[in-house]
Design an enzyme around this catalytic site. Structure first.
Site, PDB file in Angstrom:
ATOM      1  N   HIS A   6     -14.882  95.235 237.740  1.00 36.24           N
ATOM      2  CA  HIS A   6     -13.822  96.302 239.005  1.00 36.24           C
ATOM      3  C   HIS A   6     -14.330  97.498 238.069  1.00 36.24           C
ATOM      4  O   HIS A   6     -14.715  97.693 237.337  1.00 36.24           O
ATOM      5  CB  HIS A   6     -13.063  95.966 238.191  1.00 36.24           C
ATOM      6  N   LYS A  61     -12.246 103.528 230.232  1.00 34.91           N
ATOM      7  CA  LYS A  61     -11.087 102.297 230.190  1.00 34.91           C
ATOM      8  C   LYS A  61     -10.970 102.158 228.466  1.00 34.91           C
ATOM      9  O   LYS A  61     -12.344 102.057 228.413  1.00 34.91           O
ATOM     10  CB  LYS A  61     -10.902 101.341 230.612  1.00 34.91           C
ATOM     11  N   TYR A 101      -4.728  98.173 228.243  1.00 36.18           N
ATOM     12  CA  TYR A 101      -5.881  98.950 228.397  1.00 36.18           C
ATOM     13  C   TYR A 101      -5.000 100.080 229.128  1.00 36.18           C
ATOM     14  O   TYR A 101      -3.908 100.449 229.424  1.00 36.18           O
ATOM     15  CB  TYR A 101      -7.313  99.016 229.664  1.00 36.18           C
ATOM     16  N   ASP A 119     -11.360  89.560 244.156  1.00 37.19           N
ATOM     17  CA  ASP A 119     -12.039  88.884 242.950  1.00 37.19           C
ATOM     18  C   ASP A 119     -13.765  87.801 243.614  1.00 37.19           C
ATOM     19  O   ASP A 119     -14.567  88.217 243.166  1.00 37.19           O
ATOM     20  CB  ASP A 119     -12.203  88.756 241.772  1.00 37.19           C
TER      21      ASP A 119
END
Length: 190
Positions: A62, A72, A132, A170
């Protein structure tokens, strides 16, 4: 905090200190002053926390497109994952290359994933929690990704493809070959 540079420019593994006794432990998992050494000027705007019930859950690859690109800072407080990033910055000497790092509640490692990288993780244990911080708010219109099993990337996942657990989203991501990168190595954004 121990800081280790990864082979993909701008990406780092950070390992916070953990102090324990018979009661448990204490750890400062983020300190802005210390993080400045890795990514000066970075501001986090959102924290996310996911739970994957089974081993073999794969989430990714992603990223968000500009102007909503995200850096991130990822960590695993409980369980274990193989965390993988792919350099998507055109002009980068490591464009299209990937690196994987095991993150776990045991090793306490974190990974800094700058904007311009695709990110994925695969759980290695059941009941794995993944946390995250991100530098840009989630923007559905900028949400994008690359297929986890793209042959040009040739990422070796820890389970056979037919044993991986993926979301419908996904399984529908684009190929690396079809991806036209809006990210520039010279104009890295945090």
């Amino acid at each position: 905090m121990q800081i280790e540079e990864l082979p993909l420019s701008g990406a780092f593994v950070l390992t916070p200190k953990r102090f324990g006794d018979e009661r448990g432990f204490f750890s400062e998992t983020y300190n802005q002053r210390a993080f400045e050494a890795v990514a000066p000027g970075t501001v986090f705007v959102q924290d996310n926390h996911s739970l994957s019930a089974e081993a073999g859950v794969l989430r990714g690859l992603h990223f968000q497109l500009p102007p909503h690109a995200q850096g991130k800072l990822v960590r695993v407080p409980k369980g274990r994952v193989l965390d993988v990033i792919v350099d998507l910055r055109s002009g980068s000497p490591t464009y299209g290359e990937h690196v994987g790092v095991e993150l776990s509640g045991e090793n306490w490692k974190q990974m800094w994933v700058p904007a311009g990288f695709a990110h994925a993780f695969c759980t290695l244990e059941p009941a794995t929690e993944f946390c995250y911080k991100v530098t840009s708010l989630y923007a559905p219109e900028a949400d994008s990704g690359i297929a986890f099993d793209d042959p040009d990337l040739a990422i070796e996942w820890p389970f056979p493809k037919d044993q991986l657990i993926l979301s419908e989203k996904d399984t529908q991501l684009q190929s690396f070959r079809d991806f036209q990168s809006p990210f520039s190595y010279r104009e890295e954004t945090q």
